[in-house]
Structure formats: C-alpha cells, structure tokens
Write a protein that holds these residues in place. Structure first.
Motif, PDB file in Angstrom:
ATOM      1  N   MET A  21       0.834  -1.250   0.039  1.00 40.54           N
ATOM      2  CA  MET A  21      -0.132  -0.060  -0.123  1.00 40.54           C
ATOM      3  C   MET A  21       0.862   1.174  -0.048  1.00 40.54           C
ATOM      4  SD  MET A  21      -2.949   0.942   2.669  1.00 40.54           S
ATOM      5  CE  MET A  21      -2.065   1.732   3.974  1.00 40.54           C
ATOM      6  N   THR A  22       0.438   2.218  -1.012  1.00 45.79           N
ATOM      7  CA  THR A  22       1.329   3.190  -0.974  1.00 45.79           C
ATOM      8  C   THR A  22       0.966   4.273   0.527  1.00 45.79           C
ATOM      9  OG1 THR A  22      -0.197   4.378  -2.451  1.00 45.79           O
ATOM     10  CG2 THR A  22       1.949   3.884  -3.412  1.00 45.79           C
ATOM     11  N   GLN A  23       2.246   4.898   0.887  1.00 45.67           N
ATOM     12  CA  GLN A  23       1.895   5.659   2.177  1.00 45.67           C
ATOM     13  C   GLN A  23       2.070   7.148   1.751  1.00 45.67           C
ATOM     14  OE1 GLN A  23       3.294   4.264   5.682  1.00 45.67           O
ATOM     15  NE2 GLN A  23       1.667   2.995   5.760  1.00 45.67           N
ATOM     16  N   ASN A  24       1.156   7.931   1.930  1.00 48.02           N
ATOM     17  CA  ASN A  24       1.109   9.360   1.609  1.00 48.02           C
ATOM     18  C   ASN A  24       2.011   9.955   2.825  1.00 48.02           C
ATOM     19  OD1 ASN A  24      -0.657   9.595  -1.030  1.00 48.02           O
ATOM     20  ND2 ASN A  24      -2.107   8.403   0.348  1.00 48.02           N
ATOM     21  N   ARG A  25       2.615  11.140   2.533  1.00 46.45           N
ATOM     22  CA  ARG A  25       3.354  11.636   3.719  1.00 46.45           C
ATOM     23  C   ARG A  25       2.464  12.730   4.269  1.00 46.45           C
ATOM     24  NH1 ARG A  25       9.074  14.000   1.384  1.00 46.45           N
ATOM     25  NH2 ARG A  25       9.159  14.695   3.878  1.00 46.45           N
ATOM     26  N   VAL A  26       2.393  12.944   5.265  1.00 45.07           N
ATOM     27  CA  VAL A  26       1.486  13.967   6.007  1.00 45.07           C
ATOM     28  C   VAL A  26       2.121  15.264   6.730  1.00 45.07           C
ATOM     29  CG1 VAL A  26      -0.336  14.211   7.964  1.00 45.07           C
ATOM     30  CG2 VAL A  26      -0.144  12.016   6.619  1.00 45.07           C
ATOM     31  N   VAL A  27       1.881  16.214   6.309  1.00 48.86           N
ATOM     32  CA  VAL A  27       2.308  17.368   6.788  1.00 48.86           C
ATOM     33  C   VAL A  27       1.663  18.508   7.872  1.00 48.86           C
ATOM     34  CG1 VAL A  27       4.309  17.269   5.374  1.00 48.86           C
ATOM     35  CG2 VAL A  27       2.368  18.741   4.811  1.00 48.86           C
ATOM     36  N   ILE A  28       2.125  19.390   8.668  1.00 50.46           N
ATOM     37  CA  ILE A  28       1.384  20.333   9.219  1.00 50.46           C
ATOM     38  C   ILE A  28       1.526  21.573   8.503  1.00 50.46           C
ATOM     39  CG2 ILE A  28       0.828  21.481  11.252  1.00 50.46           C
ATOM     40  CD1 ILE A  28       1.981  19.009  12.940  1.00 50.46           C
ATOM     41  N   THR A  29       0.228  21.948   7.911  1.00 55.55           N
ATOM     42  CA  THR A  29       0.500  23.554   7.355  1.00 55.55           C
ATOM     43  C   THR A  29      -0.355  24.859   7.806  1.00 55.55           C
ATOM     44  OG1 THR A  29      -1.494  22.899   6.022  1.00 55.55           O
ATOM     45  CG2 THR A  29       0.778  22.155   5.130  1.00 55.55           C
ATOM     46  N   GLY A  30      -0.664  24.422   9.273  1.00 53.59           N
ATOM     47  CA  GLY A  30      -1.440  25.409  10.036  1.00 53.59           C
ATOM     48  C   GLY A  30      -1.765  25.049  11.445  1.00 53.59           C
ATOM     49  N   VAL A  31      -1.633  26.146  12.445  1.00 51.55           N
ATOM     50  CA  VAL A  31      -1.764  25.736  13.677  1.00 51.55           C
ATOM     51  C   VAL A  31      -2.549  26.835  14.544  1.00 51.55           C
ATOM     52  CG1 VAL A  31       0.560  24.382  14.035  1.00 51.55           C
ATOM     53  CG2 VAL A  31       0.539  27.062  14.754  1.00 51.55           C
ATOM     54  N   GLY A  32      -3.273  26.684  15.373  1.00 50.50           N
ATOM     55  CA  GLY A  32      -3.950  27.748  16.097  1.00 50.50           C
ATOM     56  C   GLY A  32      -4.361  27.186  17.366  1.00 50.50           C
ATOM     57  N   THR A  33      -4.376  28.166  18.460  1.00 50.56           N
ATOM     58  CA  THR A  33      -4.546  27.764  19.623  1.00 50.56           C
ATOM     59  C   THR A  33      -5.201  28.977  20.472  1.00 50.56           C
ATOM     60  OG1 THR A  33      -3.556  26.904  21.871  1.00 50.56           O
ATOM     61  CG2 THR A  33      -2.249  28.562  20.771  1.00 50.56           C
ATOM     62  N   ILE A  34      -5.622  28.550  21.583  1.00 45.76           N
ATOM     63  CA  ILE A  34      -6.047  29.731  22.674  1.00 45.76           C
ATOM     64  C   ILE A  34      -5.990  28.863  24.055  1.00 45.76           C
ATOM     65  CG2 ILE A  34      -8.471  29.266  22.252  1.00 45.76           C
ATOM     66  CD1 ILE A  34      -9.010  32.092  23.629  1.00 45.76           C
ATOM     67  N   ASN A  35      -5.127  29.175  24.976  1.00 48.59           N
ATOM     68  CA  ASN A  35      -5.066  28.635  26.399  1.00 48.59           C
ATOM     69  C   ASN A  35      -4.550  29.548  27.257  1.00 48.59           C
ATOM     70  OD1 ASN A  35      -1.751  28.264  26.394  1.00 48.59           O
ATOM     71  ND2 ASN A  35      -2.225  27.937  24.281  1.00 48.59           N
ATOM     72  N   ALA A  36      -4.004  29.058  28.406  1.00 48.56           N
ATOM     73  CA  ALA A  36      -3.783  30.078  29.664  1.00 48.56           C
ATOM     74  C   ALA A  36      -2.533  30.872  29.234  1.00 48.56           C
ATOM     75  CB  ALA A  36      -3.549  29.211  30.903  1.00 48.56           C
ATOM     76  N   LEU A  37      -1.800  30.378  28.186  1.00 48.28           N
ATOM     77  CA  LEU A  37      -0.512  31.390  27.694  1.00 48.28           C
ATOM     78  C   LEU A  37      -0.708  32.277  26.771  1.00 48.28           C
ATOM     79  CD1 LEU A  37       2.094  28.429  27.575  1.00 48.28           C
ATOM     80  CD2 LEU A  37       1.776  30.142  29.379  1.00 48.28           C
ATOM     81  N   GLY A  38      -1.858  32.225  26.257  1.00 44.79           N
ATOM     82  CA  GLY A  38      -2.129  33.220  25.027  1.00 44.79           C
ATOM     83  C   GLY A  38      -3.265  32.990  24.128  1.00 44.79           C
ATOM     84  N   HIS A  39      -3.785  33.859  23.448  1.00 40.09           N
ATOM     85  CA  HIS A  39      -4.953  33.719  22.685  1.00 40.09           C
ATOM     86  C   HIS A  39      -4.610  33.136  20.999  1.00 40.09           C
ATOM     87  CE1 HIS A  39      -8.138  35.902  25.368  1.00 40.09           C
ATOM     88  NE2 HIS A  39      -7.257  35.246  26.051  1.00 40.09           N
TER      89      HIS A  39
END
Lengths: 85, 404
Positions: free
Chosen positions: B1-19
């Motif tokens: 089975m061919t395996q596709n590579r997986v990447v991260i292209t966006g991040v977002g958060t809100i938590n006690a350290l910042g919005h």
C-alpha cells in the motif's frame, strides 16, 4: 460507636472483610487496599466524621495523615475529630 | 500500500499562555507560567483554587448571541483555534477537497460548563425548564460539528474521548486518514474547558491535584493543575501542500497507541514504553534520531516516575542525551485538549530549534534523572521529536514528528 470502631468498620468495608479480621497492626497492604481504595476510605472517613483529612494521593507516605497502619489511621482520625470539637 | 506523507500547514490555539500560537510560543520560550488563581463561580467552596485559565476572554467579542446559545466554551475555543490554523495554512476548501476533508478532535468531557450551569439551574435554583439547546451545546462532538459546518468540510468527522490522551488519539486518526489516502487534508487537535465548580470539584475528589503549582519531575512536586483551551492543526497530504506552495511547518511521521489493560488510574511503564517504541517503529526512526520528547509530565508522582522509567527503558543510553520537558508546568493539564497544545511545543522545537522548558523545577528527583530542560528554554536544533500522552484508563498515544 467509638471513633475507633467507626474507622474499623469503614476500613473493613473497603477491604471486603469482617470487622473482626481487621487488626490494629494491619497495614492497608495487608488488607488488600490499593491507592484507589485508600482514596475511597478517606472519602468515607471525611463523610462519616464531617472532617477534612489532609491527604495528597501523590505522596501518600508524606501526608500529615499517617496511613502506615490501621492504628495510625484511627489515631489520626481521633486527633482530627477532637480538634474539630 | 502506498503511504502518503503527512505534514502540518497550520496551527492555532487559545490557552492560558495566550490567545494565539505566536503568544503561546513566546510564553513557552520565556518559560512563563499561565497558572494562577481561578476566577470562577463558587471558588471559595473549592479546595483547589488554581488553574491554567484562559484570561481576558469575552465570548461576545468573538461570537454573536445566536452562536453563543449553541457554543459551549470548549466549542468557542475550538472555533477560534481552527480559524487561526486554517488562516495560516491558506488552504481553500472547495469541490472534492471539501467532500473528503474531515474534522477529528479530542475532548475528554465536552461541554462541562453547560452541564454545570444547567444542573445548577434545575437542582439549585429549582427551575423546571432548560434552554432548548442544552443538548446540542454540551455534546462532545459539538466542536467537531461546528468546525465542519463553518468550513463546509464533509468528510470523516468525529470526536475522540480518551481522557488525557484524547487529542493525541484524534491527531493519530487524522494522520492515518491522510497517510492511507482516504483524505487530502484534516482539521485535528482538541479542546477542553472544565474549569467550573463541578469540573474542578470532580478532580479534587481524586486527591491528585496541587494547591500551589505544577512542578513536573521536581522532587517536591505535589500534583497536577488543570488547564483549559484548545489547539487545532491543519494536517495535509505532503504533495497537496507542496503543489499549492504551502508553508510546511513539520511532518507527522509516526503514531502508536496501546492499552495497559491493568489499572483504571495507575499508569504502566510497559504500556507507555510500548506506545513510545511503537511510534518510533511506525515512523521508521531510530532511537538516536529523537532529540526532544514533549512529556505527558503531569506533575503527579505516579506519572512522572513511570514516564521517565519508560523513556529510559526504550531509549537506553540515548535517554541521557535527549531532552524531555513538560509544558503542563506552564499551561496546566488541558485533559482532552492537552496533547494538541503540547504539539505546538514540538512544532517549535523542529521549526525554530527552541526547546520549551519544564518550569517550576526546584529539586532533582533521582527517579526522574533525565534532561527535563529545567526552567529555561534552550536553543538546540532537533530533527525528530515525540509527543507522549498517557490517559486514565491506561490508554496511551504517542506521535512522532520530523523536520521537513
């Protein structure tokens, strides 16, 4: 019932034993009470006597509340009850 | 089975350290603590009065009245983080991409504030009628569904609830779907918001909470501290990201999950170790490749000792060379959302060569004798990292990431 008898009853119930089988020199380990059982026992003691038991499950051995044997637990509860009175 | 590579292209958060992600990462770089006195109703009746609460947050600046009646706080946090992540990614969901992209999010408890408010209203205030949207507001999948609706994402969408490993399990599912070719992109991560009277009281009962600070790996630690918030990521097929010229932040290369099958709350060195070595194997990485591990590091004696022993077992001599830190010391334990916020520290390590510290570290513990990056962030280039999550119930999930 005395404080001692009431504590023994709670511990016996947690250990699924008859009260007669719980000895003052038994440790919780002897009675097969694990960390969750201990937290439950302390909850039952707090409910029974309407007291706050100073106990942190992270370091059970280092809490002010001495849990090294049934006798030490009874003594600690007696102290807490008398302080509250 | 061919395996596709997986990447991260966006991040977002809100938590006690910042919005957002930028302020959160800045706080991690500076070793800032987001834990402080809880500002919630009836806090005087709680024994534990601290938490990693999201501060200066006014829901009405982000959402209108119709939205607020449907969005519990955990959903609001998710939507804000998802907007940041999709904006950064620049991905445009339309046509077939919209049909196949889904949303897999983690949360342990969903709309706890909604449960709490409405129980209060019927039990304490004696009301016999509740708002018609209580159920759609509190359900665990509310956040995933609202993200799906917001971005018209019509692929596989669901919520994973595995207590403190929820986010890692969710991100693992998203990774698998893209790797297998089932989806070209996925929105993933997790959220939690249980800093309300009932939510904190329930944790108090277990007697594993600290009343002053979260000090993972430090000999004088005395328990965990709850946090709240969300982190959301755009996971994307590598070729797809490359073709549209996206900025690739990191590559997700491996994932493993195990069950201890032993105790409902006590962790197991074997279960944790099998998840760690499984993630390495899945990623095709050698032990020596790992420069940093974002620890589960809750600050409880049971977790920290077990986790360090598992890492020592799996990595052998290399355990003394790698860095392992717990950012829970700064943002608290976001329970089902924690792995997602912690993945930000992994992305920062790979992309910026900055290793987030374990703050609050005061005394070495011989049973946690690893390089826990005490108190100050460190500049070290690393090429591969792991993120650990070990949940109550004995459920373990470890992700492996690599620099692109």
């Amino acid at each position: 019932m005395s404080v001692k008898d009431r504590v023994m009853k709670i511990i016996a119930e947690q250990a699924v034993l008859d009260v007669e089988d719980v000895k003052m020199d038994s440790t919780l380990e002897d009675l097969g009470i694990d960390s969750l059982g201990l937290v439950e026992s302390i909850f039952s003691i707090e409910e029974e006597f309407d007291i706050q038991v100073p106990f942190n499950a992270n370091e059970p051995g280092e809490s002010e509340f001495d849990i090294s044997s049934v006798a030490s637990i009874v003594k600690a509860v007696e102290t807490l009850v008398s302080e509250q009175a | 089975m061919t395996q596709n590579r997986v990447v991260i292209t966006g991040v977002g958060t809100i938590n006690a350290l910042g919005h957002n992600a930028a302020t959160t990462l800045e706080a991690m770089r500076e070793g800032r603590c987001g834990i402080g006195p809880l500002d919630i109703r009836d806090v005087d009746r709680l024994g534990v009065k601290i938490g990693g609460q999201v501060r200066d947050y006014d829901e009405t600046t982000h959402f209108n009245r119709q939205q607020i009646v449907l969005y519990d706080r955990f959903t609001q946090f998710t939507l804000l983080a998802a907007k940041e992540a999709t904006d950064q990614s620049g991905i445009n969901f339309s046509g077939e991409l919209s049909d196949t992209t889904g949303v897999v999010l983690g949360t342990a408890a969903g709309g706890v504030n909604t449960w709490d408010d409405n129980y209060r209203s019927v039990y304490e205030d004696g009301k016999n009628r509740v708002h018609p949207f209580v159920i759609p507001k509190l359900m665990n999948n509310a956040a995933a569904s609202h993200v799906s609706m917001e971005y018209n994402l019509r692929g596989p969408t669901f919520t994973v609830a595995t207590a403190c490993a929820s986010s890692n399990h969710a991100m693992g599912q998203a990774f698998h779907m893209i790797r297998s070719g089932m989806a070209k992109a996925m929105i993933t991560g997790g959220s939690e918001s249980m800093l309300c009277f009932g939510g904190v009281k329930a944790w108090e009962g277990l007697r594993v909470m600290s009343k002053d600070a979260c000090r993972p790996f430090s000999a004088n630690r005395n328990g965990m501290v709850q946090g709240e918030g969300a982190a959301v990521f755009v996971f994307e097929n590598y070729d797809h990201a490359k073709a549209r010229g996206a900025d690739i932040l990191a590559e997700v290369v491996g994932f493993a999950m195990t069950s201890d099958a032993s105790d409902i709350v006590m962790p197991s060195k074997q279960g944790a170790g099998r998840a760690i070595s499984g993630a390495l194997r899945d990623a095709g990485l050698n032990r020596e490749d790992i420069g940093y591990i974002n620890a589960h590091g809750t600050g409880t004696a049971a977790n920290d000792k077990t986790e360090c022993a598992a890492v020592a077992d799996v990595f052998g001599k290399h355990a003394d060379k790698l860095m392992i830190s717990s950012t829970k010391s700064m943002h608290g334990h976001l329970i089902g959302g924690t792995g997602a916020v912690e993945l930000l520290a992994c992305v920062m390590a790979l992309r910026d060569g900055i290793i987030a510290p374990t703050i609050g570290y005061e005394e070495p513990d011989p049973e946690c004798a690893l390089d826990v990056v005490p108190n100050e962030a460190r500049e070290v280039k690393v090429s591969a990292v792991l993120s650990n999550a070990f949940a109550f119930g004995g459920l373990n999930a470890v992700l492996a990431l690599r620099k692109v």
